[in-house]
Motif scaffolding. Structure first.
Motif, mmCIF file in Angstrom:
data_model
loop_
_atom_site.group_PDB
_atom_site.id
_atom_site.type_symbol
_atom_site.label_atom_id
_atom_site.label_comp_id
_atom_site.label_asym_id
_atom_site.label_seq_id
_atom_site.Cartn_x
_atom_site.Cartn_y
_atom_site.Cartn_z
ATOM 1 N N ILE A 268 0.975 7.139 11.463
ATOM 2 C CA ILE A 268 1.956 7.899 11.000
ATOM 3 C C ILE A 268 0.419 8.437 9.779
ATOM 4 O O ILE A 268 -0.037 7.669 9.241
ATOM 5 N N PRO A 269 1.679 9.265 9.428
ATOM 6 C CA PRO A 269 0.828 10.003 8.186
ATOM 7 C C PRO A 269 1.596 9.113 7.407
ATOM 8 O O PRO A 269 3.147 9.074 7.163
ATOM 9 N N LYS A 270 1.437 8.701 5.410
ATOM 10 C CA LYS A 270 1.861 7.866 4.641
ATOM 11 C C LYS A 270 3.408 8.646 3.738
ATOM 12 O O LYS A 270 4.134 8.182 3.852
ATOM 13 N N ALA A 271 2.916 9.592 3.930
ATOM 14 C CA ALA A 271 3.593 10.922 3.600
ATOM 15 C C ALA A 271 4.371 11.364 4.175
ATOM 16 O O ALA A 271 4.167 11.798 5.639
ATOM 17 N N HIS A 272 5.332 12.126 3.868
ATOM 18 C CA HIS A 272 6.318 12.343 5.085
ATOM 19 C C HIS A 272 6.560 13.582 5.365
ATOM 20 O O HIS A 272 6.736 15.060 4.977
ATOM 21 N N TYR A 273 6.740 14.319 6.691
ATOM 22 C CA TYR A 273 6.161 15.886 7.198
ATOM 23 C C TYR A 273 7.015 15.269 9.024
ATOM 24 O O TYR A 273 6.802 14.553 9.807
ATOM 25 N N PRO A 274 7.697 16.609 8.476
ATOM 26 C CA PRO A 274 8.791 16.125 10.150
ATOM 27 C C PRO A 274 8.274 16.058 11.717
ATOM 28 O O PRO A 274 8.771 15.687 12.503
ATOM 29 N N ASP A 275 7.200 16.958 11.822
ATOM 30 C CA ASP A 275 6.318 17.068 12.564
ATOM 31 C C ASP A 275 4.472 16.715 12.445
ATOM 32 O O ASP A 275 4.314 17.531 12.020
ATOM 33 N N ALA A 276 3.738 16.726 13.574
ATOM 34 C CA ALA A 276 2.561 17.034 13.530
ATOM 35 C C ALA A 276 1.842 18.969 13.101
ATOM 36 O O ALA A 276 1.447 18.580 13.002
ATOM 37 N N ALA A 277 2.867 19.372 13.410
ATOM 38 C CA ALA A 277 2.536 21.237 13.093
ATOM 39 C C ALA A 277 2.752 20.888 10.968
ATOM 40 O O ALA A 277 1.947 21.873 10.724
ATOM 41 N N TYR B 39 -7.137 6.715 27.225
ATOM 42 C CA TYR B 39 -6.262 6.175 26.414
ATOM 43 C C TYR B 39 -5.924 7.434 25.691
ATOM 44 O O TYR B 39 -6.849 8.351 25.995
ATOM 45 N N ARG B 40 -4.476 7.945 25.465
ATOM 46 C CA ARG B 40 -3.855 9.250 25.404
ATOM 47 C C ARG B 40 -3.501 9.229 23.868
ATOM 48 O O ARG B 40 -3.479 8.686 23.053
ATOM 49 N N ILE B 41 -3.122 10.008 23.852
ATOM 50 C CA ILE B 41 -2.900 10.246 22.000
ATOM 51 C C ILE B 41 -1.749 11.135 22.122
ATOM 52 O O ILE B 41 -2.137 12.240 22.560
ATOM 53 N N VAL B 42 -0.709 10.854 21.311
ATOM 54 C CA VAL B 42 0.493 12.125 22.391
ATOM 55 C C VAL B 42 1.127 12.338 20.966
ATOM 56 O O VAL B 42 1.303 11.366 20.024
ATOM 57 N N PHE B 43 1.412 13.791 21.059
ATOM 58 C CA PHE B 43 2.649 14.139 19.612
ATOM 59 C C PHE B 43 3.839 15.037 20.385
ATOM 60 O O PHE B 43 2.977 16.171 20.560
ATOM 61 N N ASN B 44 4.604 13.998 20.231
ATOM 62 C CA ASN B 44 5.861 14.620 20.450
ATOM 63 C C ASN B 44 6.463 15.679 19.909
ATOM 64 O O ASN B 44 6.639 14.876 18.320
ATOM 65 N N THR B 45 7.043 16.439 19.873
ATOM 66 C CA THR B 45 7.336 17.619 18.701
ATOM 67 C C THR B 45 9.009 18.361 19.209
ATOM 68 O O THR B 45 8.967 19.510 20.241
ATOM 69 N N ALA C 225 13.244 17.153 19.489
ATOM 70 C CA ALA C 225 14.228 16.294 20.432
ATOM 71 C C ALA C 225 13.518 16.348 22.315
ATOM 72 O O ALA C 225 13.739 15.759 22.661
ATOM 73 N N GLY C 226 13.490 18.022 22.560
ATOM 74 C CA GLY C 226 13.334 18.220 24.102
ATOM 75 C C GLY C 226 12.081 18.078 23.799
ATOM 76 O O GLY C 226 12.152 18.112 25.460
ATOM 77 N N ALA C 227 11.596 17.548 23.647
ATOM 78 C CA ALA C 227 9.917 16.343 23.390
ATOM 79 C C ALA C 227 9.947 15.074 23.834
ATOM 80 O O ALA C 227 8.938 14.774 23.650
ATOM 81 N N GLY C 228 10.787 15.045 23.412
ATOM 82 C CA GLY C 228 11.109 13.109 23.014
ATOM 83 C C GLY C 228 10.895 12.554 21.882
ATOM 84 O O GLY C 228 11.041 11.251 21.843
ATOM 85 N N GLN C 229 10.964 13.461 21.213
ATOM 86 C CA GLN C 229 11.082 13.006 19.148
ATOM 87 C C GLN C 229 12.220 12.736 18.594
ATOM 88 O O GLN C 229 13.447 12.520 19.620
ATOM 89 N N ALA D 100 5.697 12.836 11.094
ATOM 90 C CA ALA D 100 5.140 12.561 12.082
ATOM 91 C C ALA D 100 4.316 12.093 12.853
ATOM 92 O O ALA D 100 4.337 10.426 11.706
ATOM 93 N N HIS D 101 4.542 11.746 13.717
ATOM 94 C CA HIS D 101 3.354 10.729 14.180
ATOM 95 C C HIS D 101 2.585 10.607 16.093
ATOM 96 O O HIS D 101 2.895 11.678 16.632
ATOM 97 N N ALA D 102 1.313 9.416 16.017
ATOM 98 C CA ALA D 102 0.619 9.819 16.595
ATOM 99 C C ALA D 102 0.732 9.074 17.707
ATOM 100 O O ALA D 102 1.216 7.290 16.767
#
Length: 119
Positions: free
Chosen positions: A47-56, A87-93, A95-99, A104-106
């Protein structure tokens, strides 16, 4: 305000040290810790230490920090010894995608066969 800690955010509380986590890596801008409900033998969140709601939102506001998250995801894979087998790196964005945590988190997943498509 984007980037600022959110009082109701689980991951902001982990960054602040208010909630414990099994930290595996930390940089000035990122924190990596084990998922409490692992979906693979190796399942670490970066995760980034700064808060952002999603990867975008993170990439739009702080592209260098988004790059830090990806770089750390690769380092986690190396540390976890899953980089050679894949390995896989996944960013869910959203609720419909499972976030479920809107910070933001990978997900870095490895250590077992990962089917495609995932879900």
């Amino acid at each position: 305000m984007a980037g600022e800690p959110q009082a109701d955010c689980l991951f902001c509380k982990i960054v602040a040290g208010d909630i414990p986590a099994t930290v595996v890596r930390e940089t000035a801008t990122t924190l990596a810790f084990r998922d409490v409900n692992p979906q693979a033998p190796s399942h670490v969140l970066v995760i980034p230490k700064a808060h952002y709601p999603d990867a975008a939102a993170l990439a739009a506001a702080e592209p260098a920090v988004a790059a830090d998250v990806l770089r750390e995801a690769g380092q986690v894979a190396a540390d976890e010894k899953v980089e050679d087998d894949g390995y896989r790196i996944v960013f869910n964005t959203g609720a419909g995608a499972g976030q479920t945590v809107f910070h933001a988190h990978a997900h870095v997943l490895g250590g077992r066969g990962l089917q495609w498509p995932p879900g």
